[in-house]
Each structure stands twice: as structure tokens, then as C-alpha cells.
Design a protein around this motif. Sequence first.
Motif, PDB file in Angstrom:
ATOM      1  N   GLN A 130      40.825  52.903  45.242  1.00 50.75           N
ATOM      2  CA  GLN A 130      42.058  53.040  44.481  1.00 50.75           C
ATOM      3  C   GLN A 130      42.661  51.641  44.368  1.00 50.75           C
ATOM      4  O   GLN A 130      42.839  50.956  45.375  1.00 50.75           O
ATOM      5  CB  GLN A 130      43.032  53.975  45.202  1.00 50.75           C
ATOM      6  CG  GLN A 130      42.491  55.395  45.388  1.00 50.75           C
ATOM      7  CD  GLN A 130      43.490  56.269  46.119  1.00 50.75           C
ATOM      8  OE1 GLN A 130      44.680  56.261  45.824  1.00 50.75           O
ATOM      9  NE2 GLN A 130      43.002  57.026  47.076  1.00 50.75           N
ATOM     10  N   LEU A 131      42.934  51.210  43.158  1.00 55.43           N
ATOM     11  CA  LEU A 131      43.362  49.833  42.960  1.00 55.43           C
ATOM     12  C   LEU A 131      44.619  49.485  43.759  1.00 55.43           C
ATOM     13  O   LEU A 131      44.788  48.357  44.201  1.00 55.43           O
ATOM     14  CB  LEU A 131      43.582  49.571  41.474  1.00 55.43           C
ATOM     15  CG  LEU A 131      42.303  49.521  40.624  1.00 55.43           C
ATOM     16  CD1 LEU A 131      42.659  49.293  39.159  1.00 55.43           C
ATOM     17  CD2 LEU A 131      41.346  48.448  41.120  1.00 55.43           C
ATOM     18  N   ARG A 132      45.488  50.465  43.975  1.00 55.34           N
ATOM     19  CA  ARG A 132      46.702  50.161  44.736  1.00 55.34           C
ATOM     20  C   ARG A 132      46.384  49.839  46.199  1.00 55.34           C
ATOM     21  O   ARG A 132      47.183  49.239  46.905  1.00 55.34           O
ATOM     22  CB  ARG A 132      47.696  51.327  44.657  1.00 55.34           C
ATOM     23  CG  ARG A 132      47.239  52.595  45.340  1.00 55.34           C
ATOM     24  CD  ARG A 132      48.201  53.757  45.143  1.00 55.34           C
ATOM     25  NE  ARG A 132      47.754  54.966  45.800  1.00 55.34           N
ATOM     26  CZ  ARG A 132      47.968  55.240  47.069  1.00 55.34           C
ATOM     27  NH1 ARG A 132      48.624  54.381  47.830  1.00 55.34           N
ATOM     28  NH2 ARG A 132      47.531  56.367  47.606  1.00 55.34           N
ATOM     29  N   LEU A 133      45.212  50.249  46.662  1.00 53.00           N
ATOM     30  CA  LEU A 133      44.786  49.965  48.041  1.00 53.00           C
ATOM     31  C   LEU A 133      43.843  48.769  48.096  1.00 53.00           C
ATOM     32  O   LEU A 133      43.212  48.513  49.117  1.00 53.00           O
ATOM     33  CB  LEU A 133      44.082  51.186  48.648  1.00 53.00           C
ATOM     34  CG  LEU A 133      44.894  52.477  48.721  1.00 53.00           C
ATOM     35  CD1 LEU A 133      44.043  53.588  49.314  1.00 53.00           C
ATOM     36  CD2 LEU A 133      46.164  52.283  49.548  1.00 53.00           C
ATOM     37  N   GLY A 135      44.149  45.622  48.452  1.00 58.75           N
ATOM     38  CA  GLY A 135      44.361  44.660  49.527  1.00 58.75           C
ATOM     39  C   GLY A 135      43.707  45.096  50.825  1.00 58.75           C
ATOM     40  O   GLY A 135      43.118  44.281  51.555  1.00 58.75           O
ATOM     41  N   LEU A 136      43.799  46.378  51.140  1.00 58.18           N
ATOM     42  CA  LEU A 136      43.213  46.900  52.379  1.00 58.18           C
ATOM     43  C   LEU A 136      41.694  46.943  52.305  1.00 58.18           C
ATOM     44  O   LEU A 136      41.005  46.513  53.235  1.00 58.18           O
ATOM     45  CB  LEU A 136      43.757  48.305  52.660  1.00 58.18           C
ATOM     46  CG  LEU A 136      45.255  48.423  52.920  1.00 58.18           C
ATOM     47  CD1 LEU A 136      45.657  49.892  53.028  1.00 58.18           C
ATOM     48  CD2 LEU A 136      45.652  47.665  54.179  1.00 58.18           C
ATOM     49  N   THR A 137      41.173  47.488  51.215  1.00 55.98           N
ATOM     50  CA  THR A 137      39.723  47.608  51.103  1.00 55.98           C
ATOM     51  C   THR A 137      39.073  46.230  51.022  1.00 55.98           C
ATOM     52  O   THR A 137      38.008  45.998  51.615  1.00 55.98           O
ATOM     53  CB  THR A 137      39.325  48.454  49.881  1.00 55.98           C
ATOM     54  OG1 THR A 137      39.914  47.895  48.708  1.00 55.98           O
ATOM     55  CG2 THR A 137      39.808  49.888  50.043  1.00 55.98           C
ATOM     56  N   HIS A 138      39.714  45.311  50.315  1.00 58.63           N
ATOM     57  CA  HIS A 138      39.159  43.970  50.194  1.00 58.63           C
ATOM     58  C   HIS A 138      39.108  43.285  51.559  1.00 58.63           C
ATOM     59  O   HIS A 138      38.101  42.632  51.903  1.00 58.63           O
ATOM     60  CB  HIS A 138      39.988  43.150  49.209  1.00 58.63           C
ATOM     61  CG  HIS A 138      39.404  41.811  48.901  1.00 58.63           C
ATOM     62  ND1 HIS A 138      38.223  41.657  48.209  1.00 58.63           N
ATOM     63  CD2 HIS A 138      39.847  40.552  49.201  1.00 58.63           C
ATOM     64  CE1 HIS A 138      37.947  40.362  48.087  1.00 58.63           C
ATOM     65  NE2 HIS A 138      38.914  39.678  48.677  1.00 58.63           N
ATOM     66  N   ILE A 175      49.349  42.115  51.062  1.00 58.89           N
ATOM     67  CA  ILE A 175      48.510  43.307  50.909  1.00 58.89           C
ATOM     68  C   ILE A 175      48.998  44.173  49.739  1.00 58.89           C
ATOM     69  O   ILE A 175      48.210  44.592  48.883  1.00 58.89           O
ATOM     70  CB  ILE A 175      48.483  44.123  52.208  1.00 58.89           C
ATOM     71  CG1 ILE A 175      47.717  43.357  53.309  1.00 58.89           C
ATOM     72  CG2 ILE A 175      47.831  45.483  51.971  1.00 58.89           C
ATOM     73  CD1 ILE A 175      46.257  43.132  53.028  1.00 58.89           C
ATOM     74  N   GLU A 176      50.280  44.447  49.693  1.00 56.35           N
ATOM     75  CA  GLU A 176      50.816  45.275  48.598  1.00 56.35           C
ATOM     76  C   GLU A 176      50.743  44.537  47.262  1.00 56.35           C
ATOM     77  O   GLU A 176      50.429  45.140  46.224  1.00 56.35           O
ATOM     78  CB  GLU A 176      52.251  45.691  48.911  1.00 56.35           C
ATOM     79  CG  GLU A 176      52.364  46.656  50.080  1.00 56.35           C
ATOM     80  CD  GLU A 176      53.786  47.135  50.298  1.00 56.35           C
ATOM     81  OE1 GLU A 176      54.654  46.802  49.472  1.00 56.35           O
ATOM     82  OE2 GLU A 176      54.020  47.845  51.292  1.00 56.35           O
ATOM     83  N   LEU A 177      50.994  43.249  47.277  1.00 61.19           N
ATOM     84  CA  LEU A 177      50.941  42.470  46.047  1.00 61.19           C
ATOM     85  C   LEU A 177      49.527  42.437  45.473  1.00 61.19           C
ATOM     86  O   LEU A 177      49.346  42.444  44.252  1.00 61.19           O
ATOM     87  CB  LEU A 177      51.436  41.048  46.306  1.00 61.19           C
ATOM     88  CG  LEU A 177      51.484  40.103  45.097  1.00 61.19           C
ATOM     89  CD1 LEU A 177      52.346  40.694  43.987  1.00 61.19           C
ATOM     90  CD2 LEU A 177      52.009  38.733  45.518  1.00 61.19           C
ATOM     91  N   GLN A 178      48.514  42.427  46.332  1.00 61.61           N
ATOM     92  CA  GLN A 178      47.139  42.466  45.846  1.00 61.61           C
ATOM     93  C   GLN A 178      46.870  43.747  45.057  1.00 61.61           C
ATOM     94  O   GLN A 178      46.157  43.727  44.057  1.00 61.61           O
ATOM     95  CB  GLN A 178      46.161  42.358  47.012  1.00 61.61           C
ATOM     96  CG  GLN A 178      46.025  40.958  47.580  1.00 61.61           C
ATOM     97  CD  GLN A 178      45.028  40.908  48.729  1.00 61.61           C
ATOM     98  OE1 GLN A 178      45.232  41.516  49.786  1.00 61.61           O
ATOM     99  NE2 GLN A 178      43.941  40.197  48.533  1.00 61.61           N
ATOM    100  N   GLY A 179      47.435  44.861  45.524  1.00 59.84           N
ATOM    101  CA  GLY A 179      47.294  46.112  44.802  1.00 59.84           C
ATOM    102  C   GLY A 179      47.962  46.042  43.436  1.00 59.84           C
ATOM    103  O   GLY A 179      47.412  46.499  42.429  1.00 59.84           O
TER     104      GLY A 179
END
Length: 383
Positions: A130-133, A135-138, A175-179
Motif C-alpha cells: 500500500q503506497l501509504r505504507l 516508508g515502512l515497507t521500504h 516515514i509518513e512523508l515517504q507514503g
Amino acid sequence: MQLLKLVAEQIRIGARLPFNVRDAEGGLLLACGQIVISAAQLAALLARGMYADVAELRALQAGGQVPAEPPPLATRWAQAVWAVDAMLKTLPDGLQFMASCDETTSEVIALAVQDGDMALYQTVRQEGLQLRLYGLTHALYVATLSLMVARRLGWAESRQRKVVKAALTMNASIIELQGVYAMTGGRLTQSQREQLRLHPDEACKRLRAAGVDDEEWLQAVAQHHEQVSGRGYPRGLRDVGEMARLLRLVDVFLAKISSRVNRPALEIKQAAREVYEQNPGNPLAASLIKEFGMYPPGELLRLANGDLAVVIRRGATLQCPLVMALADKRGQLKAQLIRYDTAQREFAVVAVESDKSLMARIPSERLYGLYGMHGLDSLNPTH
């Protein structure tokens, strides 16, 4: 197995599950005893569809207990994303953060060591992303691939752990900004762009405040966007540490093969070619390319018999991976997945398939499930 669809009120965030949570086909999503870490994780699970075995629920109502099933690797990979989320949220609390970081690092290492092919599959397919996540997955995938390259390079285990920790925390402040960046295709305000430029320093500041005093870890985080050419940021350094150079290399490579709202993912061969051309003679780049090989797990191939197949294991040679056939030459999904060895002429690789949309219909648990490194031998034999 009779399944009952679950609703949010039946799951307590932060509490151990009293039953196994399954998908619509009965596959295990979370084992009894595991924890739903956050509201965001619960929302993601509900969107996918959460079910429980009616027999287990009846046993609980009768005062019994549900035996915990060992979670398959696919489940542990999904849970690792939320472990990263929980870890980063503890960053203001030094003691809690250090313990959480150690635990998450150990799980990332265990997953990669237990099955390196499945680890590569996760970084290539980025399943259920999910693109909003993003930052976490990356962060999870950069940590995983950095570890695998470090192992190939023969780094000491202590440095392997350190590079995982650095990868998991290098973007702690964005992290949130990356999403947001992934969802908007890069359309950011001036303030957000400045936040991106300064995030290595901000991440270091947060880590120091939490009690991190390992200078190589901190240096890797501070320098992971610097380049020996001096064209990096935030300081334009030329003297860049080895660990930071590895993080940047993996970070850039995985960003290339990740999709965005405004562009598809770059083909792996093209991304590898660009890495090689931009880093001639670089042992870090050479090790990264060798780790992936010509046809890494997760790559979708067309075979000589016309089948579409996904790579599940790197083979004895770079040109001959082990694959799982998913569809026939007309694109019709097979009723039963079949494993082939592409070293055999009739199943040789003909081409890399550019349209990866088929993969969205095949979750990794169908390919790997509960099986270990050798468990796939008990599936359909190679024809």
C-alpha cells in the motif's frame, strides 16, 4: 473448515489473539498468540478480509484453548512491516526503542537467513504494497537486501546487525512523508522538500536522543544520501563510509524497482544495468547484482512451453532458476501450481514478462506457504 468473517470489535489491539486469524481460503494470516500492533494494521487486515475457524471459536466458548499454529514465513514477513512501525514509534523512549530495535533486527535477520530466496521474493514483488505504507515497507526491504549483500561480502555478524539497524532507522523522521511522496508522485511543498533534504540529520538526532552511541550506525544514517562525487546531500561529502554507501546503493536500487502513482516499476535487469553503469568496479554494486542474479525470485517469466511462471528459487546456474508455473500460454490460471526446473529444455526461459499484473492474484503463501527450503520438493514434481 467453516469460516466466520471477523469484524473490528472482535480484535483487541495490543492483546494476544485467542484464535488463529485466516484469509478467505483458510490460509493463516496471524497465529493464535500473535498481536495486532496498531489500528493501521487492523485496518489493512480488515480490508484484506479476516476470518476465524468456527470450530476454534466454539472451543473457546466452551472454555478450551486454541493450539497455536507456527506462522508461515509469509505471515512473519507481513508482521515484520508492523514490527518496524511499532519500533519507530518507540524512538522517543530510549530503553523501549533499543529493545524493540534489537528484536526487530533479529527477526529480519532470521527471515533472511531461513530462506534467502523468499527474502528476495519479498523485495522484488513487494506483495500487498500500500503506497501509504511505503516508508515502512521500504525500510524493511532495504534492511533485508543490505543484510544479504553484507553477508555475501563477508562482513562480521556484528556489522551485519548494524547495517540492518541503520537501514531500519535511516528514514525515521520521514516515514509518513515517504507514503505521501509515493501516493502523490513526488508533488511536495517546499517545506516537505526541505524536510526530505534534512532527514538524515534529523534521524541521527532522534537516535542519539534515544541513547544510540554507535558511531558507525549513526554515520551510516547521516551519510546514506551522500555520494563520493560530492553531489549527495545534506552536506555534499566526498569521504563517505562503506556502510552508508551500501545503504544508498540498495536504497536507490529498490526505489527503481518500486512502483509509484506516476510511474511503473523499472524492470530488474534495467535497474541492475543502471547500478552497474553508475558504479563501475564497485564491489558493493557487484555483490548486489550477484545476489539478485539474472532471474531473481519474484520475476515473472515466459517458458519454452508457453507457460507463465514466477521464479521461486535461484537455480544452480544464473540462467536456470526454479519456477512455479501460474498460467498457460493463453493466460488462464492453472488449477494447480506446478514447479519446473528451467534447466530442462522444454521449460527453458524464453523471456521476462513485462506485464506483472498476474502476480497480484497469487499471494506468496500459495508459492511458499508453510514449506521450508526443501519443502517445495513435496509439491508437484518437475515434469
